[in-house]
Structures are given as C-alpha cells and as structure tokens.
Design a protein around this motif. Structure first.
Motif, short mmCIF file in Angstrom:
data_model
loop_
_atom_site.label_atom_id
_atom_site.label_comp_id
_atom_site.label_asym_id
_atom_site.label_seq_id
_atom_site.Cartn_x
_atom_site.Cartn_y
_atom_site.Cartn_z
N UNK A 57 -34.99 -57.52 29.50
CA UNK A 57 -34.36 -56.60 29.09
C UNK A 57 -32.85 -56.42 28.34
N UNK A 58 -32.78 -56.65 27.12
CA UNK A 58 -31.69 -57.40 26.53
C UNK A 58 -31.53 -55.75 26.32
N UNK A 59 -31.54 -54.49 26.27
CA UNK A 59 -30.70 -53.41 26.23
C UNK A 59 -30.56 -52.39 27.56
N UNK A 60 -30.66 -53.72 28.21
CA UNK A 60 -30.40 -53.14 29.98
C UNK A 60 -29.18 -54.24 30.29
N UNK A 61 -29.31 -55.18 29.72
CA UNK A 61 -27.77 -56.31 29.98
C UNK A 61 -27.18 -56.01 29.11
N UNK A 62 -27.13 -55.36 28.40
CA UNK A 62 -25.68 -55.89 26.88
C UNK A 62 -26.20 -54.24 26.47
N UNK A 63 -24.59 -53.70 26.79
CA UNK A 63 -24.48 -52.49 25.97
C UNK A 63 -24.23 -52.57 24.51
N UNK A 64 -24.99 -51.30 23.97
CA UNK A 64 -24.81 -51.30 22.24
C UNK A 64 -23.32 -51.34 21.88
N UNK A 65 -22.97 -50.28 22.25
CA UNK A 65 -21.13 -50.80 22.05
C UNK A 65 -20.82 -52.11 22.20
N UNK A 66 -21.06 -52.77 22.41
CA UNK A 66 -20.70 -54.89 22.86
C UNK A 66 -21.11 -55.10 21.91
N UNK A 67 -22.42 -55.00 20.92
CA UNK A 67 -22.88 -55.43 20.33
C UNK A 67 -22.89 -55.32 19.15
N UNK A 68 -22.02 -53.29 18.84
CA UNK A 68 -21.93 -53.39 17.62
C UNK A 68 -20.74 -53.77 17.35
N UNK A 69 -19.95 -53.83 18.65
CA UNK A 69 -18.88 -54.56 18.29
C UNK A 69 -18.13 -56.11 17.96
N UNK A 70 -19.16 -57.06 18.09
CA UNK A 70 -19.73 -58.34 17.59
C UNK A 70 -20.26 -58.60 16.40
N UNK A 71 -20.66 -57.57 15.67
CA UNK A 71 -22.08 -57.47 14.61
C UNK A 71 -20.64 -57.20 13.33
N UNK A 72 -20.18 -55.61 13.95
CA UNK A 72 -18.98 -55.14 12.83
C UNK A 72 -18.38 -56.34 13.03
N UNK A 73 -17.40 -56.94 13.53
CA UNK A 73 -16.68 -57.83 13.53
C UNK A 73 -16.87 -59.25 12.73
N UNK A 74 -18.41 -59.87 13.04
CA UNK A 74 -19.16 -60.51 11.59
C UNK A 74 -18.71 -60.34 10.56
N UNK A 75 -18.88 -58.63 10.18
CA UNK A 75 -19.42 -58.14 8.66
C UNK A 75 -18.14 -58.24 7.93
N UNK A 76 -16.63 -58.19 8.54
CA UNK A 76 -15.62 -58.63 8.90
C UNK A 76 -14.76 -60.50 7.92
N UNK A 77 -15.95 -61.22 8.21
CA UNK A 77 -15.81 -62.29 8.38
C UNK A 77 -15.59 -62.75 7.00
N UNK A 78 -14.95 -64.04 6.41
CA UNK A 78 -14.92 -64.36 4.89
C UNK A 78 -14.68 -65.90 5.22
N UNK A 79 -15.26 -66.54 4.51
CA UNK A 79 -15.01 -67.94 4.43
C UNK A 79 -13.56 -68.43 3.88
#
Length: 430
Positions: A57-79
């Motif tokens: 149950x991924x949504x019970x194991x992982x908070x939505x806030x933590x997941x968004x934080x990680x995904x948002x961080x990736x969106x700021x990456x550049x080569x």
C-alpha cells in the motif's frame, strides 16, 4: 566508502534528495531519448505508474508531501557541465560522440515537465503527460523515488544497531552471491538495478562490490551517474517503450504488424549499425522472429526479458540457424528477474552455444528479503509505462501474460494481428 547504516540513522535534513542528477537514470533511456528527439518530438504521450504488487500500500507507506517534495526537486535539476562533458566526450560501446551536438544542446537546457499526483485508496495515481522526449525521462527517476521512499518508511523506526545489522546481513548476502558467480567461466554480467533499487547509495555499493568481486566478468552498469563516477561502462540499448508507442501510432493492422520492425530500422539508421540488440517480446518473441526481415538475422544478438528464458533462447538459436547464422557468434542477454540460481542454470545450459550476457536487476540492488520485520523490505513489482500516444492506448503483450497491459479489446486485437496464441502465465516477483 559511505557508511550506509549511519547515513540512514543520522540524516536529519529537511529534504534528503533521492535523485540528485539527471544522469541518475538508465543508459538505454538516453539512447532512446536521442532517437525520439530526432524523429518524434511532436508525439504526445502519457506515462503512468502501475503497481503490479497491489498488496504493497504505497499511499499508506509514503506521505504525499514527501513524494511531492522529491518529485519537485527532480524538476529543478539540470545537466551539469561535468555531466555534459562526459556525455559529449566519453566513449560508449567503442564509439565517441554517441550523442549529437544538436541533441546535447537541447538536453543541456532540459528540465523535467510537470506531473499529476493523486491518492486513490492505498495507492498513488502518478501520471506524466506531454511531448514524448520530455515525458519519457520521468520513468526511471519516478520509480527510484517511490522505491526508496518505501525503503525509508520501513527503516525510519529502526535503531542504530538494528540498521547496522540489517545492512551487514544484506552486504553479506550480496557478497556471497558474487562469490558464487565468479566461479562461472566466461561470465559477463552487468548491473541493471536502477529502477527498483533499495536506494541510490545501496546500488552504488553493490556496483563497487561487483567491481572488486568479479573483475573483468563485471561489464558495467545501466546507471549513467554511477558509470560516470566509478569510471565503468554504461550499459544499455533500447526498451519496450519504442515498439509500444510506434504500434499505438499505426493507422492500420498492416502498419501495426510492421511497427516493431520499423523501430529497429530507425534504430539502425540512428546509431549507424551499432547497438544492434533485438528486444523481441513486446508482442511475442516467436511471432516477431517468424516474420522478421532477413537483415535482422545479422544483428549482434537478442535480449530475453519475459516468459521462459530457456524457451526464448532456444527459439532464438533455432531462428539463427534457419537464417544461416552461427548461434555461437551471437549474443543472448538475459534480464528478467534474475538471481544467482537462475544465472547459474542459464549459464550451464547455454555457455559455449552462444555468447552470454546477464543484466542483473532488482535482486542485485534490492534483495532485503527476510531481513526486516514482517518482510517489509521485500522487493515488489512497480513499473512506469507509456499508456497512450497521441490519444491512442498503448499495448504490451509480452511472453508472459502477467506482464500484459492495455485495454482488453486492444489486447485481443494485438494478439490477432501478431498471431499470439495461448501463453504460459508465470508469477511476477519484480
């Protein structure tokens, strides 16, 4: 060498990024990215997360806030400049300048597109929509983030000594596997474990162990960042994504039937006859080979990624013989759910008959089975696949119907077009 247990116990940052580089992805993704950038940058696709192991149950194991934080961080990456220099100047598969200047100029300015995240019961609906060369880059980091956040949720309540023992046991397990593998004559094995790894640090540790323990028998890693940092070969060619999208874009049954071969025609042109590995199982290996044009028989080899690996390899050997080719000169790469026992069995059966390669994935970089309470760190099957192209659904049949995906009516159509009959259903662990 990083003390992983101490790092896990001590970390107290507001965000500890899981993905810190756009190169923390698989090499085949970059190879496909360049091909798509050249030919199909205007195609609109959608990728979606698919949890084949719905008991996790991924949504019970992982908070939505933590997941968004990680995904948002990736969106700021550049080569970075160093990463760009490595891609522009390094030798891959014996060829310099694998990546064209116009592609590199685009990639150096690339940032990840937006995502859509929604909780649905105990699971997350995570989708990515947009132009194909942009959206396709989400697949690998999205999976890595979810897998590692799940690991963190389990590890979070463990004490310092419990973590030390956990990782000591996991390290011992990996090393014992390596000791068994190095007894195999002529072994050629690579790390294919990025997408469903326990963590980035753990994958990096496993690669270092393979380098020391296997020497020349270890041929490299699919992970570009690790390959760059450890000065080893980056390994990979292409994946099911290409024929799935090409097939979805086909207007007629005749075009659909030819779509997998058109992928390889384009691939041959894009890479000037290099990287000639066939991945035949998207719509059934036997049918693919039976209808394959003569020129494909001269390609370097084949990757077996679903169904019975023994059956797939024997089918390929028979096909080469029928087409006047010497199987002993051909490369067969096994990459589906491998662990030491299966590698040993396949090596015993095919060593000397073909050139052998093994892509070792999840059970290298995420084998914590039985090491955590209630087996909560056991690997599970999570994928992120292209589900539509220009508004049309994609379909994958595979040699194992448990891996099939797509609308039921389209699956039946594809089975008819590609002549797929009864298939054996095999359990999917990873």
């Amino acid at each position: 060498m990083t003390d992983i247990a101490k790092r896990v116990y001590d970390h107290a940052w507001r965000i500890d990024p899981i993905v810190r580089s756009l190169l923390d992805t698989d090499f085949y993704k970059l190879m496909m990215l360049q091909s798509v950038f050249r030919r199909h940058r205007d195609v609109e696709v959608e990728f979606s997360l698919i949890n084949r192991s719905d008991h996790v149950p991924l949504a019970r194991l992982i908070s939505e806030a933590d997941l968004r934080e990680q995904l948002d961080h990736i969106r700021n990456l550049r080569l970075t400049r160093g990463e760009s220099t490595w891609l522009r100047g390094n030798m891959f598969y014996g060829k310099r300048q694998m990546f064209d200047p116009d592609f590199m100029e685009w990639f150096e300015n690339f940032t990840m597109p937006e995502y859509h995240l929604e909780r649905k019961g105990d699971q997350y609906e995570l989708t990515f929509r947009g132009s194909w060369p942009e959206v396709m880059m989400w697949e690998v980091p999205a999976l890595a983030v979810l897998m590692e956040l799940r690991s963190r949720s389990v590890l979070n309540g463990m004490g310092r000594f419990e973590l030390q023992v956990l990782y000591a046991r996991a390290m011992t397990r990996v090393w014992e596997k390596i000791e068994r593998l190095r007894e195999l004559p002529g072994l050629r094995i690579s790390d294919f474990g990025t997408r469903r790894r326990h963590s980035y640090l753990w994958q990096d540790w496993c690669v270092q162990a393979m380098v020391e323990g296997l020497g020349e028998k270890f041929t490299g890693s699919s992970n570009c960042l690790i390959a760059m940092q450890r000065d080893i070969e980056a390994i990979g060619t292409n994946a099911h994504e290409l024929p799935m999208v090409y097939a979805a874009l086909a207007e007629t049954d005749a075009e659909l039937r030819q779509a997998p071969y058109r992928v390889l025609e384009n691939w041959h042109q894009d890479y000037e006859g290099n990287l000639r590995i066939i991945l035949p199982d998207t719509y059934g290996t036997k049918g693919f080979l039976d209808e394959a044009p003569e020129w494909l028989a001269s390609w370097t080899g084949i990757r077996i990624d679903s169904g019975s690996p023994e059956k797939g390899a024997e089918t390929a050997i028979d096909w080469w013989k029928e087409r006047g080719q010497d199987p002993a000169q051909k490369l067969v790469i096994f990459s589906d759910g491998l662990d030491v026992e299966r590698i040993q069995e396949l090596h015993s059966r095919f060593h000397g008959r073909v050139r052998l390669g093994f892509g070792w994935g999840t059970l290298l970089t995420n084998d914590f089975r039985g090491l955590a309470p209630d087996d909560r760190l056991a690997p599970f099957s999570l994928v992120c696949k292209a589900v539509s192209a220009n508004g049309r659904p994609t379909v994958k049949l595979s040699d194992n119907p448990a891996k099939a995906m797509g609308p039921a009516d389209q699956i039946e159509r594809y089975k008819r077009v590609f002549g797929v009959g009864e298939q054996a259903l095999d359990p999917v662990l990873v």
